[in-house]
Design a protein around this motif. Structure first.
Motif, short mmCIF file in Angstrom:
data_model
loop_
_atom_site.label_atom_id
_atom_site.label_comp_id
_atom_site.label_asym_id
_atom_site.label_seq_id
_atom_site.Cartn_x
_atom_site.Cartn_y
_atom_site.Cartn_z
N LEU A 169 0.82 -1.21 0.00
CA LEU A 169 0.00 0.00 0.00
C LEU A 169 0.85 1.26 0.00
N LYS A 170 2.04 1.19 0.61
CA LYS A 170 2.91 2.35 0.64
C LYS A 170 3.77 2.49 -0.61
N ALA A 171 3.82 1.43 -1.42
CA ALA A 171 4.69 1.45 -2.60
C ALA A 171 4.03 2.08 -3.82
N VAL A 172 2.82 2.59 -3.66
CA VAL A 172 2.12 3.21 -4.79
C VAL A 172 2.84 4.50 -5.20
N ASP A 173 2.91 4.73 -6.50
CA ASP A 173 3.55 5.94 -7.02
C ASP A 173 2.80 7.18 -6.50
N PRO A 174 3.48 8.09 -5.81
CA PRO A 174 2.79 9.29 -5.30
C PRO A 174 2.13 10.12 -6.40
N GLU A 175 2.69 10.08 -7.59
CA GLU A 175 2.09 10.85 -8.67
C GLU A 175 0.71 10.31 -9.05
N MET A 176 0.54 9.00 -8.92
CA MET A 176 -0.78 8.41 -9.19
C MET A 176 -1.79 8.87 -8.15
N LEU A 177 -1.36 8.96 -6.89
CA LEU A 177 -2.26 9.43 -5.84
C LEU A 177 -2.61 10.90 -6.04
N LEU A 179 -2.65 12.46 -8.90
CA LEU A 179 -3.52 12.53 -10.08
C LEU A 179 -4.95 12.18 -9.72
N SER A 180 -5.13 11.13 -8.91
CA SER A 180 -6.49 10.74 -8.52
C SER A 180 -7.14 11.82 -7.67
N ALA A 181 -6.37 12.46 -6.79
CA ALA A 181 -6.92 13.55 -5.97
C ALA A 181 -7.28 14.74 -6.85
N THR A 182 -6.45 15.04 -7.85
CA THR A 182 -6.73 16.15 -8.75
C THR A 182 -8.00 15.92 -9.54
N MET A 183 -8.25 14.66 -9.90
CA MET A 183 -9.44 14.34 -10.69
C MET A 183 -10.69 14.17 -9.83
N GLY A 184 -10.55 14.41 -8.52
CA GLY A 184 -11.71 14.38 -7.64
C GLY A 184 -12.10 13.01 -7.13
N ALA A 185 -11.19 12.04 -7.15
CA ALA A 185 -11.51 10.70 -6.66
C ALA A 185 -11.59 10.71 -5.14
N SER A 186 -12.54 9.99 -4.61
CA SER A 186 -12.68 9.87 -3.16
C SER A 186 -11.62 8.92 -2.61
N PRO A 187 -11.36 8.94 -1.30
CA PRO A 187 -10.38 8.00 -0.72
C PRO A 187 -10.73 6.55 -1.01
N TRP A 188 -12.03 6.21 -0.99
CA TRP A 188 -12.44 4.84 -1.28
C TRP A 188 -12.16 4.48 -2.74
N GLN A 189 -12.43 5.40 -3.67
CA GLN A 189 -12.15 5.14 -5.07
C GLN A 189 -10.66 5.01 -5.32
N THR A 190 -9.87 5.85 -4.65
CA THR A 190 -8.42 5.75 -4.79
C THR A 190 -7.90 4.42 -4.28
N PHE A 191 -8.44 3.98 -3.15
CA PHE A 191 -8.04 2.69 -2.60
C PHE A 191 -8.43 1.54 -3.52
N ARG A 195 -4.62 1.96 -4.98
CA ARG A 195 -3.80 1.41 -3.90
C ARG A 195 -3.90 -0.12 -3.80
N PHE A 196 -5.12 -0.64 -3.75
CA PHE A 196 -5.27 -2.09 -3.54
C PHE A 196 -4.73 -2.90 -4.71
N PRO A 197 -5.05 -2.57 -5.97
CA PRO A 197 -4.45 -3.35 -7.07
C PRO A 197 -2.93 -3.29 -7.08
N ALA A 198 -2.36 -2.11 -6.76
CA ALA A 198 -0.91 -1.99 -6.76
C ALA A 198 -0.25 -2.79 -5.63
N SER A 199 -1.01 -3.06 -4.56
CA SER A 199 -0.45 -3.78 -3.42
C SER A 199 -0.52 -5.30 -3.59
N LEU A 200 -1.26 -5.78 -4.58
CA LEU A 200 -1.46 -7.23 -4.71
C LEU A 200 -0.18 -8.02 -4.93
#
Length: 287
Positions: A169-177, A179-191, A195-200
């Motif tokens: 979960l911590k290894a996700v690219d910060p730029e992706m996070l 970008l998702s915040a800039t596009m208005g994604a909620s914390p649940w949508q970001t996860f 976050r979750f697919p990248a942590s698999l």
């Protein structure tokens, strides 16, 4: 159906068959390439085992021959199957609980630094404490039923799951996070989407370790107090100096761990076909 369709159907069918045949041959070759080394090593190990028993370098009551061990397995299949099923059930239940609790704990720790700073030292302390030392306490508290075995399996398998999940979960690219915040994604949508697919990949690495440790945890619980399970079989065989049965129990226990490990690997291939480690052709560079 038109005549042109009838004319093209055999050609198309042959083309599909021609494309599928090389794929099947390639997969069979890949399986053979990956399997021959461990199979060869197992053959060498069993040959060494047989040689030691045949030359009596060690007394038979200490190291039985592979044939004698196999005879015990074939002579008492119902007895071994009954205890194997008990250990397998305890292992699977402990593993599932460890995965569920480990993923939940990892998510909470990642999203709350306060929880991480509070919980992480406790997790480390619990991992360092030898489970065989506290297993008798679980038997005293929970009795001789299935509960202490499952609890020990959970405690042993929990740590690899939570550590690998936190890392993923911590290894996700910060730029992706960002970008998702800039596009208005909620914390649940970001996860859910990032976050979750990248942590698999990290999670499945931890699951492979955890599922084998869960077998050890279940057997350790059976060592302390049980009247069924492979741990009970091994303990009774050791007390009676029945080394063929002891070796048979060890082989079956090892087989459970191998099978569960392979099942986790199959699940990884199903859920992570896109990951680099799962590609048929991996790019390697030598320096």
């Amino acid at each position: 159906m038109s005549q042109s369709a009838l004319r093209t159907t055999p050609v198309e069918t042959a083309g599909v068959a021609d494309r599928q045949a090389p794929r099947l041959h390639r997969r069979a070759a890949d399986v053979a390439e990956r399997s021959w080394r461990p199979v060869a090593l197992l053959v060498v190990c069993f040959a060494a085992w047989w040689l030691i028993a045949a030359t009596e370098l060690v007394q038979p009551y200490l190291v039985p021959s592979p044939g004698r061990t196999l005879d015990v397995i074939l002579d008492k299949p119902d007895y071994l199957w009954q205890h194997t099923w008990v250990t397998t059930y305890e292992t699977l239940l402990g593993f599932v609980i460890a995965v569920a609790v480990g993923i939940f704990s990892a998510v909470v720790m990642v999203y709350s630094s306060t929880v991480e700073k509070t919980l992480y030292p406790i997790l480390l302390f619990a991992q360092v404490v030898p489970k065989i030392a506290i297993a008798p306490l679980f038997v005293v508290w929970l009795g001789f039923g299935i509960a202490p075995k499952i609890l020990i399996a959970v405690l042993i398998a929990f740590f690899p799951v939570v550590i690998s999940m936190v890392t993923g979960l911590k290894a996700v690219d910060p730029e992706m996070l960002q970008l998702s915040a800039t596009m208005g994604a909620s914390p649940w949508q970001t996860f859910r989407k990032i976050r979750f697919p990248a942590s698999l990949p990290h999670l499945f690495s931890g699951l492979k370790v955890a599922v084998t440790l869960a077998v050890t945890g279940a057997v350790v619980g059976e060592f302390v107090g049980a009247n069924e399970g492979l741990g009970y079989v091994i303990l009774q065989a050791n007390g009676n100096l029945d080394t063929p049965m002891l070796f048979a129990g060890l082989l079956v226990m090892s087989l459970i761990g191998v099978v569960l490990f392979v099942l986790v690997e199959i699940a990884e291939k199903v859920f992570l076909p896109w990951h680099a480690s799962r590609r048929d052709v991996a790019a390697t560079t030598a320096y």
